[in-house]
Scaffold this active site. Structure first.
Site, PDB file in Angstrom:
ATOM      1  N   HIS A  74       0.850  -1.183   0.000  1.00 53.20           N
ATOM      2  CA  HIS A  74       0.000   0.000   0.000  1.00 53.20           C
ATOM      3  C   HIS A  74       0.890   1.239   0.000  1.00 53.20           C
ATOM      4  O   HIS A  74       2.041   1.197   0.455  1.00 53.20           O
ATOM      5  CB  HIS A  74      -0.899   0.011   1.232  1.00 53.20           C
ATOM      6  CG  HIS A  74      -1.978  -1.016   1.195  1.00 53.20           C
ATOM      7  ND1 HIS A  74      -3.092  -0.930   1.986  1.00 53.20           N
ATOM      8  CD2 HIS A  74      -2.122  -2.152   0.463  1.00 53.20           C
ATOM      9  CE1 HIS A  74      -3.878  -1.964   1.758  1.00 53.20           C
ATOM     10  NE2 HIS A  74      -3.301  -2.728   0.835  1.00 53.20           N
ATOM     11  N   GLU A 128       0.955   3.872   1.828  1.00 49.42           N
ATOM     12  CA  GLU A 128       1.438   4.268   3.153  1.00 49.42           C
ATOM     13  C   GLU A 128       2.589   3.366   3.607  1.00 49.42           C
ATOM     14  O   GLU A 128       3.592   3.855   4.139  1.00 49.42           O
ATOM     15  CB  GLU A 128       0.306   4.204   4.188  1.00 49.42           C
ATOM     16  CG  GLU A 128      -0.827   5.172   3.927  1.00 49.42           C
ATOM     17  CD  GLU A 128      -1.947   4.586   3.063  1.00 49.42           C
ATOM     18  OE1 GLU A 128      -3.058   5.132   3.101  1.00 49.42           O
ATOM     19  OE2 GLU A 128      -1.715   3.582   2.344  1.00 49.42           O
TER      20      GLU A 128
END
Length: 154
Positions: A51, A53
């Site tokens: 992801h 992040e």
């Protein structure tokens, strides 16, 4: 400055879509400087943990040569999912700013609601069965860790 960095995360997410990635972007900022940035690389890397992040946190840790990102802020195009939320806490980020929430993500086909539903359940009651089994000396790794005098605590 928060709006400036957040807009960059949104633009990164849009560019990431154009480059074959998912519609998410994140950057880590320290002292008003971008330390790391990434788009979602799940399909590109064949990695469900890639992801935006997580990727930005990994890059920032390498840049800063530290597994904790205290005094750093994460700017992300969307509210972090449960996995990313865990990573944010483990990394000790100071704050998170996001542009869209989980309902926006769900409407676009990225629904993490089923994971939020699973978290409060007892492990054996989850959709993916999780079963405790007794073994010999299962606490030995913890005892070994606790006996170390030169460990890095986190």
């Amino acid at each position: 400055m928060h709006a400036f960095f957040l807009q960059q995360a949104v633009e990164l997410a849009s560019n990431n879509v154009s480059e074959g990635g998912g519609p998410f972007g994140a950057l880590v900022v320290k002292n008003q400087q971008i330390i790391a940035a990434s788009g979602n690389r799940v399909s590109a890397n064949q990695d469900p943990t890639a992801h935006a992040e997580i990727m930005a946190i990994r890059k920032a840790c390498l840049v800063l040569q530290d597994f904790q990102l205290t005094n750093c802020t994460l700017y992300t195009s969307c509210e972090p999912c449960p996995m990313c939320l865990g990573a944010i806490y483990w990394a000790r980020l100071s704050a998170v700013y996001y542009a869209c929430d989980r309902l926006h993500a769900s409407a676009a086909g990225f629904d993490d609601g089923f994971i939020y539903d699973e978290i409060p359940k007892l492990p054996a009651e989850r959709t993916i069965g999780m079963y405790y089994l007794e073994t010999t000396n299962p606490e030995q790794p913890f005892k070994t860790w606790q006996s170390l005098t030169h460990k890095i605590c986190y």
